[in-house]
Design an enzyme around this catalytic site. Structure first.
Site, PDB file in Angstrom:
ATOM      1  N   THR A 173       2.120   0.700  -5.077  1.00 36.65           N
ATOM      2  CA  THR A 173       1.423  -0.461  -4.509  1.00 36.65           C
ATOM      3  C   THR A 173       1.598  -1.670  -5.418  1.00 36.65           C
ATOM      4  O   THR A 173       1.998  -2.748  -4.974  1.00 36.65           O
ATOM      5  CB  THR A 173      -0.079  -0.150  -4.337  1.00 36.65           C
ATOM      6  OG1 THR A 173      -0.224   0.941  -3.422  1.00 36.65           O
ATOM      7  CG2 THR A 173      -0.843  -1.351  -3.823  1.00 36.65           C
TER       8      THR A 173
ATOM      9  N   GLY B 254      -1.933   4.833  -3.569  1.00 30.65           N
ATOM     10  CA  GLY B 254      -2.650   3.578  -3.783  1.00 30.65           C
ATOM     11  C   GLY B 254      -2.644   3.114  -5.220  1.00 30.65           C
ATOM     12  O   GLY B 254      -3.463   2.292  -5.614  1.00 30.65           O
TER      13      GLY B 254
ATOM     14  N   ALA C 217       0.846  -1.194   0.000  1.00 28.06           N
ATOM     15  CA  ALA C 217       0.000   0.000   0.000  1.00 28.06           C
ATOM     16  C   ALA C 217       0.882   1.244   0.000  1.00 28.06           C
ATOM     17  O   ALA C 217       1.779   1.367   0.827  1.00 28.06           O
ATOM     18  CB  ALA C 217      -0.907   0.013   1.226  1.00 28.06           C
ATOM     19  N   CYS C 218       0.610   2.155  -0.928  1.00 26.22           N
ATOM     20  CA  CYS C 218       1.362   3.408  -0.972  1.00 26.22           C
ATOM     21  C   CYS C 218       0.420   4.583  -0.745  1.00 26.22           C
ATOM     22  O   CYS C 218      -0.789   4.409  -0.662  1.00 26.22           O
ATOM     23  CB  CYS C 218       2.120   3.557  -2.288  1.00 26.22           C
ATOM     24  SG  CYS C 218       1.088   3.823  -3.737  1.00 26.22           S
ATOM     25  N   THR C 219       0.982   5.762  -0.680  1.00 25.68           N
ATOM     26  CA  THR C 219       0.174   6.936  -0.350  1.00 25.68           C
ATOM     27  C   THR C 219      -0.911   7.216  -1.373  1.00 25.68           C
ATOM     28  O   THR C 219      -2.020   7.610  -1.011  1.00 25.68           O
ATOM     29  CB  THR C 219       1.055   8.193  -0.187  1.00 25.68           C
ATOM     30  OG1 THR C 219       1.867   8.332  -1.347  1.00 25.68           O
ATOM     31  CG2 THR C 219       1.930   8.086   1.035  1.00 25.68           C
TER      32      THR C 219
END
Length: 104
Positions: free
Chosen positions: A16, A12, A8-10
């Site tokens: 990700t 998304g 999960a990244c900032t």
């Protein structure tokens, strides 16, 4: 070694899916299996099953944001790392986990 995890990244989006792909590809290349769930702007995809989690040797959470469902991993060896580290050196990460956590 059986690996499960969450990416999960900032935003998304990009990191990700790149982290998921890199972990799964690196695990396969090193003779392991990996199943990575993604959490992002479109919700959760490829959600891990309780059976997959139970069978896993280690959980890798590659996330730059707070993720949901961490309680599913209670009692498991969990490694939390930023997505950038996974993207830069996925094989190195898996080798280090194998050496330091699984064989410990």
């Amino acid at each position: 070694m059986k690996i499960v995890g969450i990416a999960a990244c900032t935003s998304g989006i990009a990191h990700t899916y790149i982290a998921k792909q890199k972990l799964e590809k690196a695990a396969k290349a090193l003779g392991h299996t990996a199943r990575i769930e993604t959490q992002g702007t479109i919700g959760t995809e490829d959600e891990l099953t309780p059976e997959e989690i139970k069978a896993a040797d280690v959980v890798i959470i590659a996330a730059d944001i707070k993720i949901s469902g961490k309680d599913r991993f209670d009692g498991k060896k969990v490694v939390e790392i930023p997505t950038s580290m996974v993207i830069k050196a996925p094989k190195g990460l898996i080798n280090k986990i194998e050496e330091e956590i699984v064989k410990a």
